[in-house]
Design a protein around this motif. Structure first.
Motif, PDB file in Angstrom:
ATOM      1  N   TYR A 134      58.078 147.101 187.275  1.00 42.85           N
ATOM      2  CA  TYR A 134      58.564 145.950 188.043  1.00 42.85           C
ATOM      3  C   TYR A 134      59.801 146.331 188.858  1.00 42.85           C
ATOM      4  CZ  TYR A 134      55.530 143.116 185.044  1.00 42.85           C
ATOM      5  OH  TYR A 134      54.457 142.591 184.401  1.00 42.85           O
ATOM      6  N   LEU A 135      60.673 147.102 188.218  1.00 43.91           N
ATOM      7  CA  LEU A 135      61.888 147.538 188.917  1.00 43.91           C
ATOM      8  C   LEU A 135      61.535 148.467 190.070  1.00 43.91           C
ATOM      9  CD1 LEU A 135      64.229 148.316 185.859  1.00 43.91           C
ATOM     10  CD2 LEU A 135      64.173 146.235 187.251  1.00 43.91           C
ATOM     11  N   ASP A 136      60.582 149.370 189.818  1.00 41.47           N
ATOM     12  CA  ASP A 136      60.181 150.307 190.874  1.00 41.47           C
ATOM     13  C   ASP A 136      59.584 149.572 192.068  1.00 41.47           C
ATOM     14  OD1 ASP A 136      61.061 152.505 189.518  1.00 41.47           O
ATOM     15  OD2 ASP A 136      59.100 153.038 188.682  1.00 41.47           O
ATOM     16  N   LYS A 137      58.759 148.592 191.758  1.00 38.95           N
ATOM     17  CA  LYS A 137      58.129 147.831 192.838  1.00 38.95           C
ATOM     18  C   LYS A 137      59.196 147.085 193.644  1.00 38.95           C
ATOM     19  CE  LYS A 137      54.697 144.238 193.587  1.00 38.95           C
ATOM     20  NZ  LYS A 137      53.785 143.288 192.933  1.00 38.95           N
ATOM     21  N   ALA A 138      60.126 146.467 192.950  1.00 38.76           N
ATOM     22  CA  ALA A 138      61.209 145.754 193.641  1.00 38.76           C
ATOM     23  C   ALA A 138      62.014 146.729 194.501  1.00 38.76           C
ATOM     24  CB  ALA A 138      62.115 145.061 192.631  1.00 38.76           C
ATOM     25  N   MET A 139      62.271 147.915 193.949  1.00 42.44           N
ATOM     26  CA  MET A 139      63.023 148.932 194.705  1.00 42.44           C
ATOM     27  C   MET A 139      62.281 149.295 195.986  1.00 42.44           C
ATOM     28  SD  MET A 139      62.816 152.389 195.468  1.00 42.44           S
ATOM     29  CE  MET A 139      61.674 153.035 194.228  1.00 42.44           C
ATOM     30  N   MET A 178      60.957 139.166 195.514  1.00 40.98           N
ATOM     31  CA  MET A 178      61.389 138.145 194.553  1.00 40.98           C
ATOM     32  C   MET A 178      60.398 138.049 193.398  1.00 40.98           C
ATOM     33  SD  MET A 178      64.266 136.749 195.284  1.00 40.98           S
ATOM     34  CE  MET A 178      64.193 135.199 194.361  1.00 40.98           C
ATOM     35  N   LYS A 179      59.106 138.032 193.727  1.00 40.40           N
ATOM     36  CA  LYS A 179      58.091 137.904 192.682  1.00 40.40           C
ATOM     37  C   LYS A 179      58.112 139.079 191.720  1.00 40.40           C
ATOM     38  CE  LYS A 179      54.632 135.773 195.537  1.00 40.40           C
ATOM     39  NZ  LYS A 179      53.289 136.039 196.070  1.00 40.40           N
ATOM     40  N   SER A 180      58.433 140.253 192.242  1.00 43.69           N
ATOM     41  CA  SER A 180      58.402 141.431 191.361  1.00 43.69           C
ATOM     42  C   SER A 180      59.570 141.416 190.380  1.00 43.69           C
ATOM     43  CB  SER A 180      58.404 142.718 192.190  1.00 43.69           C
ATOM     44  OG  SER A 180      59.632 142.860 192.864  1.00 43.69           O
ATOM     45  N   LEU A 181      60.646 140.705 190.720  1.00 48.18           N
ATOM     46  CA  LEU A 181      61.802 140.628 189.805  1.00 48.18           C
ATOM     47  C   LEU A 181      61.817 139.346 188.985  1.00 48.18           C
ATOM     48  CD1 LEU A 181      65.038 142.004 191.513  1.00 48.18           C
ATOM     49  CD2 LEU A 181      63.616 143.057 189.759  1.00 48.18           C
ATOM     50  N   ILE A 182      61.521 138.230 189.650  1.00 49.39           N
ATOM     51  CA  ILE A 182      61.606 136.935 188.962  1.00 49.39           C
ATOM     52  C   ILE A 182      60.191 136.492 188.572  1.00 49.39           C
ATOM     53  CG2 ILE A 182      62.420 134.542 189.109  1.00 49.39           C
ATOM     54  CD1 ILE A 182      64.735 136.439 189.461  1.00 49.39           C
ATOM     55  N   LYS A 230      58.378 158.346 197.203  1.00 51.74           N
ATOM     56  CA  LYS A 230      58.196 157.478 196.032  1.00 51.74           C
ATOM     57  C   LYS A 230      57.998 156.027 196.491  1.00 51.74           C
ATOM     58  CE  LYS A 230      60.439 156.034 191.763  1.00 51.74           C
ATOM     59  NZ  LYS A 230      61.622 156.090 190.896  1.00 51.74           N
ATOM     60  N   VAL A 231      58.797 155.623 197.444  1.00 51.18           N
ATOM     61  CA  VAL A 231      58.691 154.260 197.995  1.00 51.18           C
ATOM     62  C   VAL A 231      57.330 154.055 198.651  1.00 51.18           C
ATOM     63  CG1 VAL A 231      59.623 152.701 199.766  1.00 51.18           C
ATOM     64  CG2 VAL A 231      61.184 154.089 198.368  1.00 51.18           C
ATOM     65  N   VAL A 232      56.938 155.007 199.483  1.00 51.70           N
ATOM     66  CA  VAL A 232      55.681 154.868 200.223  1.00 51.70           C
ATOM     67  C   VAL A 232      54.497 154.892 199.253  1.00 51.70           C
ATOM     68  CG1 VAL A 232      54.205 155.913 201.985  1.00 51.70           C
ATOM     69  CG2 VAL A 232      56.682 155.824 202.322  1.00 51.70           C
ATOM     70  N   GLY A 233      54.600 155.693 198.199  1.00 56.91           N
ATOM     71  CA  GLY A 233      53.546 155.730 197.186  1.00 56.91           C
ATOM     72  C   GLY A 233      53.341 154.361 196.546  1.00 56.91           C
ATOM     73  N   ILE A 234      54.447 153.701 196.197  1.00 54.00           N
ATOM     74  CA  ILE A 234      54.351 152.371 195.581  1.00 54.00           C
ATOM     75  C   ILE A 234      53.778 151.357 196.573  1.00 54.00           C
ATOM     76  CG2 ILE A 234      55.703 150.443 194.637  1.00 54.00           C
ATOM     77  CD1 ILE A 234      57.634 152.626 193.487  1.00 54.00           C
ATOM     78  N   LEU A 235      54.248 151.410 197.822  1.00 56.10           N
ATOM     79  CA  LEU A 235      53.720 150.477 198.830  1.00 56.10           C
ATOM     80  C   LEU A 235      52.219 150.703 199.043  1.00 56.10           C
ATOM     81  CD1 LEU A 235      56.586 150.621 201.517  1.00 56.10           C
ATOM     82  CD2 LEU A 235      56.231 148.863 199.774  1.00 56.10           C
ATOM     83  N   SER A 236      51.787 151.954 198.995  1.00 60.93           N
ATOM     84  CA  SER A 236      50.359 152.267 199.174  1.00 60.93           C
ATOM     85  C   SER A 236      49.545 151.713 198.015  1.00 60.93           C
ATOM     86  CB  SER A 236      50.144 153.777 199.274  1.00 60.93           C
ATOM     87  OG  SER A 236      50.811 154.279 200.405  1.00 60.93           O
ATOM     88  N   ASP A 237      50.034 151.910 196.796  1.00 58.72           N
ATOM     89  CA  ASP A 237      49.344 151.342 195.627  1.00 58.72           C
ATOM     90  C   ASP A 237      49.224 149.823 195.754  1.00 58.72           C
ATOM     91  OD1 ASP A 237      49.022 153.761 194.459  1.00 58.72           O
ATOM     92  OD2 ASP A 237      50.528 153.481 192.880  1.00 58.72           O
ATOM     93  N   GLU A 238      50.318 149.202 196.157  1.00 54.00           N
ATOM     94  CA  GLU A 238      50.315 147.747 196.288  1.00 54.00           C
ATOM     95  C   GLU A 238      49.358 147.306 197.386  1.00 54.00           C
ATOM     96  OE1 GLU A 238      51.755 145.459 194.346  1.00 54.00           O
ATOM     97  OE2 GLU A 238      52.368 147.135 193.074  1.00 54.00           O
ATOM     98  N   TYR A 239      49.286 148.094 198.432  1.00 54.11           N
ATOM     99  CA  TYR A 239      48.349 147.793 199.517  1.00 54.11           C
ATOM    100  C   TYR A 239      46.917 147.787 198.981  1.00 54.11           C
ATOM    101  CZ  TYR A 239      45.359 148.588 203.557  1.00 54.11           C
ATOM    102  OH  TYR A 239      44.349 148.498 204.482  1.00 54.11           O
ATOM    103  N   MET A 240      46.570 148.844 198.249  1.00 52.32           N
ATOM    104  CA  MET A 240      45.219 148.929 197.681  1.00 52.32           C
ATOM    105  C   MET A 240      44.965 147.756 196.742  1.00 52.32           C
ATOM    106  SD  MET A 240      43.430 151.446 198.801  1.00 52.32           S
ATOM    107  CE  MET A 240      42.201 151.633 197.492  1.00 52.32           C
ATOM    108  N   LYS A 276      60.637 150.809 174.345  1.00 55.12           N
ATOM    109  CA  LYS A 276      59.313 150.357 174.822  1.00 55.12           C
ATOM    110  C   LYS A 276      59.401 149.174 175.776  1.00 55.12           C
ATOM    111  CE  LYS A 276      58.546 147.377 170.844  1.00 55.12           C
ATOM    112  NZ  LYS A 276      57.751 146.957 169.704  1.00 55.12           N
ATOM    113  N   TYR A 277      60.401 148.312 175.618  1.00 56.20           N
ATOM    114  CA  TYR A 277      60.530 147.180 176.536  1.00 56.20           C
ATOM    115  C   TYR A 277      61.001 147.669 177.916  1.00 56.20           C
ATOM    116  CZ  TYR A 277      60.093 144.445 172.264  1.00 56.20           C
ATOM    117  OH  TYR A 277      59.644 143.921 171.092  1.00 56.20           O
ATOM    118  N   PHE A 278      61.929 148.625 177.864  1.00 60.83           N
ATOM    119  CA  PHE A 278      62.410 149.138 179.151  1.00 60.83           C
ATOM    120  C   PHE A 278      61.279 149.845 179.898  1.00 60.83           C
ATOM    121  CE2 PHE A 278      64.789 151.221 182.393  1.00 60.83           C
ATOM    122  CZ  PHE A 278      65.888 150.387 182.588  1.00 60.83           C
ATOM    123  N   GLU A 279      60.452 150.543 179.122  1.00 65.93           N
ATOM    124  CA  GLU A 279      59.312 151.240 179.721  1.00 65.93           C
ATOM    125  C   GLU A 279      58.379 150.246 180.427  1.00 65.93           C
ATOM    126  OE1 GLU A 279      57.656 153.844 176.829  1.00 65.93           O
ATOM    127  OE2 GLU A 279      56.343 154.832 178.289  1.00 65.93           O
TER     128      GLU A 279
END
Lengths: 501, 501
Positions: free
Chosen positions: A11-16, A53-57, B43-53, A3-6
């Motif tokens: 956050y990891l996806d956003k950083a990616m 940086m904000k999405s990871l730290i 997948k990347v563009v989807g996340i950037l779009s969500d963040e944009y919104m 559940k913690y990894f979930e």
């Protein structure tokens, strides 16, 4: 799923996503963007970097990381997840102890410093760059100081950022061996170098034809054009968005045949690594090469060990001759092979041959070590640099541009980076020695069949991404951790043969 | 600076950075990215779009917007800031009333629907696409329903998204005029079209030479290569990162000389608009063209009004002949001008000539209006489409691919978009009529000097970005709001002259 990894995953996806965007901007800046774009685009990249940086730290991730580093939770994780947590832990270790305002100030300084370096290099004036370099070194010392734990030395903290298996002890042992065996070998080779003709290389080579031949070479060694594209830039480089989009860029010179060809094979080696990382790892923190050293091992394996061998060129040299009959029709394969392996002491690292290359690294390593353990005055660096070139290479730079100012790394504060280049070549030799035991490499090369080589590297190294470190990979592949003897033997054998020593 | 605006700024900057990143990914996807990249990059563009919104639509921004829309706070704002708040208000109006989960579901549907459309078009099977189109229409009706206020009609809500100065009443008036005057003119012209030879256009034209000539054309009309680059893609388009980085992409066909040339002039028109937006506006919500219609006015002004004129080609036609002497040495300038202005009813909008183009738009507009006000069965659309083509053009599509399925817009839910194309051409004619009053356009063109034209457009239109709407610009430039008479007169004069009517 744990559940913690979930909870950590978004956050990891956003950083990616933000990191991938930064990579695309970097690729675009180097290969395509118009002249005036930089000032405005840098605002965009700055914001994306802050968001990265904000999405990871941040407090949420910090808490989740703590939880997930706990032994009990670790039992719940897959091997990939464990590796991701380890990688995230490293990021926290690197950044957490540094006050954010100091980190920001350093990044601003680095940006100015790198521009001052470029100007000073152009103007051949180390003195103009020295005050900035001094500040950069002070920051890096301070940052390393924050991070030092146990009996590690500050310089080692930086070394481990690029290659976690190599501290000062390991590098001292490695470089002592090179000094003992390779410097004398280089001297012997140098005496004979004059007998090798390479004038063919500096004739006129049509750029369009170079591009076509380099593109062919790239595909020939294993670059997959369904997963990658080729661009052009002032300096060759490789940049990945993920394992299905890996890009290489090359530079072409009309009066140099080798330059673009071997850069292309080199970058293709980096690209093949990234392309063959497993789909399950890509777009995660461990979806890239294991380390700088292991990456450089792949590029140099393709460029030097494979790419400068007779067996490699046997099936394709005729194609090169047909591309440039006016320059090459009288140059035999043997003549060409000796040409592309011509070795002699030189001043410029990036143009150095395989044999003198590690000496360039040793000089930088020794200076970096001094900078971080003794009180060396930055003003004295050119003199220290020149003395070492005289001592190890027998030549002295005539100015700063071809001496102390030649590399950009220090201007960005990248201390500890250089050794990974030399480590990479030695790692490549060790892997090569093992491959010779299990497959007829030369036979494959002579048949023009590089697939078994690519598949071997994929199955034993590439697919694992950064889930293992250099020594783990070496142990699994060769049965032993890093052993420089293979490298020394490789160089001795090769150059004795080429130079009839 | 107003304290609320100051607080809003970081949200706007973040949205700008994310939008710029999306634009770069879009450019890259269309011009360069390797075949296999899409699934991972999306997948990347989807996340950037969500963040944009998220960076624009959130409680903090909502509160700040409310404050800043208040009359008292408005007094504190600069004109640019007021325009930004107006633009942000529009974004909120568009999205606030739609439940986020419905909006997300629609975006997913649109993505599927567009792929189904592409397949159905390829297979020539409208029935395979109909169920998706039906759902898309239902969503768009529902969304428009949420947003309808006062006596507006649901379709108008969509029309205003693309061109805020044109509702049903304005478009009905405009299109009635076209039907009254242009359809009879097209019929007359059609009778004479056979006398015009255009066979030269379909000979073999070396692609590399096309690229060079198109690049020349782009710079010739005013594209600034310090602020832009040219790429290649399946469909021509323009994409800006900001006013110092505006990119155009073209498509080249070996058996069609005109296609790439006029696409290049068209896209250059879009690019010149974006490049000449004031530095103080770029990277803000109003740092782009005023509307779809005003953008299309610029591209069509350059492509058709300027680019298909005798005066434009007089100084450069010889260069084109010299590029392709084998095809053009016997084609006089007069012959060429009549060729590039040949008009006749046609089935495909994107390949239509200047005269029949608005008829294509009227057909789409009338169908869209029906869809949103009557109960039209989606299954009946091909029949309705074909009947209208027969009625207005005198020809009937032989299949769905060249009929109802030709455009991608509806598959994405882009209803209300098409009219802006026709509005754009008419706006261009109105601006052109005014320019004729104040400068010797033909003289400039004959001298090969397009700078005064670019500077006029910059000073009166481009530099303002989206701080004014179409009618405000027209009023300021021409002294009157939109007036279709200029367009009718332009077409009548031009075609009477060309066809000796």
């Amino acid at each position: 799923m744990n559940k913690y990894f979930e909870k950590l995953q978004p956050y990891l996806d956003k950083a990616m996503a933000l990191q991938t965007a930064r990579n695309l901007f970097e690729w675009d800046d180097q290969t395509l963007a118009p002249f005036e774009a930089a000032d405005y685009t840098s605002k965009v990249v700055g914001i994306l970097s802050d968001e990265y940086m904000k999405s990871l730290i941040n407090d949420d991730v910090r808490k989740l990381l703590k939880k997930l580093q706990d032994e009990k939770e670790q039992e719940d994780l897959t091997d990939t997840q464990k590796a991701i947590i380890k990688e995230l832990g490293k990021t926290y270790e690197q950044l957490e102890s540094i006050p954010p305002e100091e980190y920001r100030a350093f990044n601003e300084l680095a940006s100015v410093s790198s521009r001052k370096w470029a100007k000073a290099k152009k103007d051949n004036k180390f003195d103009d760059f020295a005050p900035y370099l001094k500040q950069v070194i002070e920051y890096k010392k301070k940052f390393a100081g924050y991070r030092v734990k146990g009996d590690k030395k500050p310089y080692e903290v930086l070394l481990y950022d690029y290659e976690e298996c190599f501290g000062i002890k390991e590098l001292d042992t490695f470089f002592d061996k090179i000094k003992e065996d390779i410097i004398p070998l280089l001297k012997e080779v140098t005496k004979k170098a004059e007998t090798i003709d390479k004038s063919y290389n500096y004739k006129n080579y049509d750029i369009q034809k170079q591009k076509e031949f380099c593109r062919f070479l790239s595909g020939y060694v294993g670059f997959d054009f369904n997963r990658g594209v080729i661009g052009e830039s002032a300096h060759p480089f490789t940049m990945q968005l993920h394992n299905h989009d890996v890009r290489i860029s090359d530079r072409y010179m009309e009066d140099n045949l080798e330059s673009a060809m071997f850069s292309m094979i080199h970058e293709s080696g980096h690209a093949i690594y990234e392309m063959n990382i497993d789909d399950s790892l890509t777009q995660t923190l461990v979806g890239t090469g294991a380390s700088m050293g292991m990456h450089e091992a792949q590029s140099r394996f393709y460029e030097n060990i494979i790419g400068r061998s007779t067996a490699f060129w046997e099936p394709i040299y005729e194609k090169l001759v047909e591309t440039y009959p006016e320059n090459l029709k009288d140059i035999s394969l043997d003549h060409f092979i000796r040409g592309i392996n011509k070795a002699a002491p030189s001043l410029i690292r990036t143009e150095a041959d395989e044999l003198s290359y590690p000496i360039h690294i040793i000089i930088r390593y020794e200076i970096e070590k001094m900078l971080f353990s003794e009180d060396v005055a930055v003003e004295d660096l050119p003199q220290i640099w020149n003395k070492k070139y005289q001592e190890y290479m027998g030549i002295t730079p005539s100015d700063d541009t071809t001496g102390i100012l030649q590399d950009t790394h220090w201007s960005w504060g990248e201390f500890g980076y250089f050794p990974s280049y030399a480590v990479g070549t030695a790692v490549a030799s060790q892997i090569y020695a093992q491959m010779l035991e299990v497959m007829p490499i030369d036979e494959y090369l002579k048949q023009g069949n590089l697939t078994p080589i690519k598949e071997y590297l994929r199955d034993y190294i590439h697919k694992y991404g950064a889930t293992k470190n250099t020594n783990q990979i070496l142990k699994d592949v060769t049965g032993e951790e890093f052993n420089a003897e293979h490298y020394i033997k490789y160089l001795k054998d090769k150059y004795s043969r080429l130079y009839d020593l």
